[in-house]
Design a protein around this motif. Sequence first.
Motif, mmCIF file in Angstrom:
data_model
loop_
_atom_site.group_PDB
_atom_site.id
_atom_site.type_symbol
_atom_site.label_atom_id
_atom_site.label_comp_id
_atom_site.label_asym_id
_atom_site.label_seq_id
_atom_site.Cartn_x
_atom_site.Cartn_y
_atom_site.Cartn_z
ATOM 1 N N ASP A 48 0.853 -1.197 0.000
ATOM 2 C CA ASP A 48 0.000 0.000 0.000
ATOM 3 C C ASP A 48 0.884 1.241 0.000
ATOM 4 O OD1 ASP A 48 0.809 0.497 2.650
ATOM 5 O OD2 ASP A 48 -0.932 -0.521 3.493
ATOM 6 N N PRO B 244 -6.524 -1.160 3.285
ATOM 7 C CA PRO B 244 -6.910 -2.090 4.344
ATOM 8 C C PRO B 244 -8.236 -2.796 4.051
ATOM 9 C CG PRO B 244 -6.059 -0.087 5.315
ATOM 10 C CD PRO B 244 -6.119 0.142 3.828
ATOM 11 N N SER C 14 -2.115 -6.302 2.703
ATOM 12 C CA SER C 14 -1.227 -6.402 1.534
ATOM 13 C C SER C 14 -0.890 -7.861 1.227
ATOM 14 C CB SER C 14 0.065 -5.618 1.775
ATOM 15 O OG SER C 14 -0.203 -4.237 1.815
ATOM 16 N N ALA D 53 -7.224 -15.929 2.616
ATOM 17 C CA ALA D 53 -7.179 -14.515 2.233
ATOM 18 C C ALA D 53 -8.570 -13.955 2.497
ATOM 19 C CB ALA D 53 -6.803 -14.361 0.769
ATOM 20 N N LYS E 260 -17.241 -9.539 5.688
ATOM 21 C CA LYS E 260 -16.030 -9.843 4.918
ATOM 22 C C LYS E 260 -16.035 -11.331 4.562
ATOM 23 C CE LYS E 260 -12.638 -8.201 7.460
ATOM 24 N NZ LYS E 260 -11.278 -7.715 7.760
ATOM 25 N N LEU F 180 10.901 -4.915 10.393
ATOM 26 C CA LEU F 180 9.903 -4.262 9.535
ATOM 27 C C LEU F 180 8.675 -3.817 10.328
ATOM 28 C CD1 LEU F 180 10.084 -6.660 6.455
ATOM 29 C CD2 LEU F 180 11.080 -4.357 6.662
ATOM 30 N N HIS G 206 -5.610 -16.041 17.817
ATOM 31 C CA HIS G 206 -5.254 -17.185 16.945
ATOM 32 C C HIS G 206 -4.654 -18.312 17.779
ATOM 33 C CE1 HIS G 206 -4.759 -14.257 13.326
ATOM 34 N NE2 HIS G 206 -6.020 -14.557 13.566
ATOM 35 N N PHE H 141 -2.906 -21.870 13.883
ATOM 36 C CA PHE H 141 -4.304 -21.689 13.458
ATOM 37 C C PHE H 141 -4.507 -21.967 11.966
ATOM 38 C CE2 PHE H 141 -4.269 -17.298 11.613
ATOM 39 C CZ PHE H 141 -5.379 -17.356 10.784
HETATM 40 N N1 LIG Z 1 -5.065 -14.160 5.772
HETATM 41 C C1 LIG Z 1 -5.137 -14.362 7.054
HETATM 42 O O1 LIG Z 1 -4.797 -15.444 7.548
HETATM 43 C C2 LIG Z 1 -5.638 -13.270 7.933
HETATM 44 C C3 LIG Z 1 -5.734 -13.495 9.324
HETATM 45 C C4 LIG Z 1 -6.223 -12.448 10.119
HETATM 46 C C5 LIG Z 1 -6.587 -11.232 9.536
HETATM 47 N N2 LIG Z 1 -6.501 -11.060 8.171
HETATM 48 C C6 LIG Z 1 -6.856 -9.795 7.514
HETATM 49 O O2 LIG Z 1 -5.740 -8.914 7.622
HETATM 50 C C7 LIG Z 1 -6.221 -7.565 7.568
HETATM 51 C C8 LIG Z 1 -5.641 -6.756 8.709
HETATM 52 O O3 LIG Z 1 -4.243 -6.776 8.597
HETATM 53 P P1 LIG Z 1 -3.302 -5.946 9.619
HETATM 54 O O4 LIG Z 1 -3.922 -5.890 10.955
HETATM 55 O O5 LIG Z 1 -1.954 -6.523 9.511
HETATM 56 O O6 LIG Z 1 -3.331 -4.464 9.074
HETATM 57 P P2 LIG Z 1 -3.426 -3.859 7.588
HETATM 58 O O7 LIG Z 1 -2.642 -4.644 6.634
HETATM 59 O O8 LIG Z 1 -4.863 -3.629 7.265
HETATM 60 O O9 LIG Z 1 -2.690 -2.456 7.787
HETATM 61 C C9 LIG Z 1 -3.272 -1.439 8.612
HETATM 62 C C10 LIG Z 1 -2.483 -0.154 8.422
HETATM 63 O O10 LIG Z 1 -1.203 -0.274 9.036
HETATM 64 C C11 LIG Z 1 -0.198 0.177 8.127
HETATM 65 N N3 LIG Z 1 1.046 -0.537 8.446
HETATM 66 C C12 LIG Z 1 1.254 -1.877 8.418
HETATM 67 N N4 LIG Z 1 2.523 -2.151 8.795
HETATM 68 C C13 LIG Z 1 3.121 -0.963 9.051
HETATM 69 C C14 LIG Z 1 4.443 -0.590 9.456
HETATM 70 N N5 LIG Z 1 5.376 -1.496 9.756
HETATM 71 N N6 LIG Z 1 4.716 0.718 9.570
HETATM 72 C C15 LIG Z 1 3.765 1.656 9.317
HETATM 73 N N7 LIG Z 1 2.488 1.364 8.947
HETATM 74 C C16 LIG Z 1 2.182 0.069 8.812
HETATM 75 C C17 LIG Z 1 -0.754 -0.145 6.760
HETATM 76 O O11 LIG Z 1 -0.145 0.661 5.777
HETATM 77 C C18 LIG Z 1 -2.230 0.166 6.942
HETATM 78 O O12 LIG Z 1 -2.483 1.530 6.749
HETATM 79 C C19 LIG Z 1 -7.742 -7.657 7.608
HETATM 80 O O13 LIG Z 1 -8.258 -7.522 6.307
HETATM 81 C C20 LIG Z 1 -7.997 -9.050 8.150
HETATM 82 O O14 LIG Z 1 -9.249 -9.558 7.753
HETATM 83 C C21 LIG Z 1 -6.016 -12.058 7.377
#
Ligand SMILES: NC(=O)c1ccc[n+]([C@@H]2O[C@H](COP(=O)([O-])OP(=O)(O)OC[C@H]3O[C@@H](n4cnc5c(N)ncnc54)[C@H](O)[C@@H]3O)[C@@H](O)[C@H]2O)c1
Length: 426
Positions: free
Chosen positions: A54, A85, A115, A165, A175, A194, A213, A283
């Motif tokens: 993003d 997001p 992402s 996903a 969702k 990171l 989880h 999980f």
């Molecule tokens: N695939 C899976 O197994 C799984 C499991 C649980 C949740 N999800 C999904 O993941 C999504 C949530 O992911 P998330 O909580 O990681 O957040 P996200 O990916 O939605 O990111 C949230 C915000 O944090 C920012 N961000 C992320 N890392 C950063 C960093 N190191 N420095 C600065 N900014 C940063 C991003 O740019 C974004 O604006 C939801 O859509 C959820 O449904 C997927």
Amino acid sequence: MTIEIASSGAGPIVGAGTTGVLRLPRQVLFGRGSLESVPVLVRPHGRRALICTDATMAATPGLAALRAALERAGIEVSLFADGVPEVPLTVVDDSVRHARAARPDVIIGFGGGSSLDLAKVTALLLEHPGPLEGYYGENLVPGPVLPVVAVPTTAGTGSEVTPVAVVSDPQRQFKVGISSPYLVPAYAVVDPDLTHGCPVIVSAHSGADALAHALESLTAGRRRPAWQSTLPVFVGANRLGQTLALEAVGAIGSSLREVVVSPDDRDARTAMAHASLCAAMSFGSAGTHLGHALQYSIGAATHTSHGLGVGLLLPYVLEVCRPACTDELLLVADVLGVAAATDADRRIDAAIDEVASIIDAIGIPGTLREIGVDRADLPAFAAQTSTFGRLVDNAPVVADEALLLRVLEASWEGDRDMLRTVPGPR
Ligand SMILES: NC(=O)c1ccc[n+]([C@@H]2O[C@H](COP(=O)([O-])OP(=O)(O)OC[C@H]3O[C@@H](n4cnc5c(N)ncnc54)[C@H](O)[C@@H]3O)[C@@H](O)[C@H]2O)c1
Ligand SMILES: [Fe+2]
């Protein structure tokens, strides 16, 4: 109240100690500096890589370092930085269009769960025909997808190792998830450095997600796998995941509060990145259950994050499931370091209290009331949740609509005693 312990449809319940399923990337690399391994992983697959991320992450030094390392290795890099997001379908369309033009050999997901999930569904639609809707649900992806290298920058979702996903489809109220072993990324590269710079609220909520989880996979129902058939994506609690889940709970117990109070604490960040990874390795095969099921309705109604919802609900979910998983909760008391009492019941009290204390300390409210849920809506939430069979049926207790309503009522009131089978003071 009476709690009925779930039994396996295929016969008597078998202990988590007797069967196991783990589906993992072909390599999982963890550690500070591991970002540098990405070109080595990409190179055998070809010379073109697409990075899905993003705008925020595209501007970070981590992404610049990744890009430079790939280019030094002679890999042509294309960047899709319009991730958003929660992964709206329009963004998936844009990403796939971009990817078709770039013709990558490998897709690199760089960022939070959103992402990484975008990278996973883009890899899916490069190999298999759309629309994406055709793959919603379980085990509907027909075969391998383009190789994905998943590089998380949050510590929570664990998407770098999971078969899931999650996307937002405007045609759907909630969702939606696509779950298939083919969606497990080919490589997971977890570099804790990171996660520095991750906003505190994202760290808190995604950390709560990791704790959910670990604890939901540990306490999931136990089922006898039907080995001769295609297994469900989520098979229930099992021996191989148990160790990973407990490792995660212990690490989260000693580091999540620190990450929120001192976001620059390198050791705490590293511990949380490790914990999130371990929780997701558990999980990804065991699955989650009631907290994740109930959060769908709560999140949609209150526009609160996934991590906030599953974290808020977690102590209540553990309380209602406790009659079915006393052994697991005693192990949780051990790894959280709260097992001083000699009486097993008191040790489990202490374990669930400690989980509630972690959730409170990172700023997540303790009741549904506080996040604006109307009490009159609880029966509708219970009815909706009872239709999410994959998650509800993975609970260790029989979770009918009445039981789901009790969990919601207790979570609304902030009173875990409402869920105790043996009434009495703590
Ligand atoms: N695939 C899976 O197994 C799984 C499991 C649980 C949740 N999800 C999904 O993941 C999504 C949530 O992911 P998330 O909580 O990681 O957040 P996200 O990916 O939605 O990111 C949230 C915000 O944090 C920012 N961000 C992320 N890392 C950063 C960093 N190191 N420095 C600065 N900014 C940063 C991003 O740019 C974004 O604006 C939801 O859509 C959820 O449904 C997927
Ligand atoms: Fe989650």
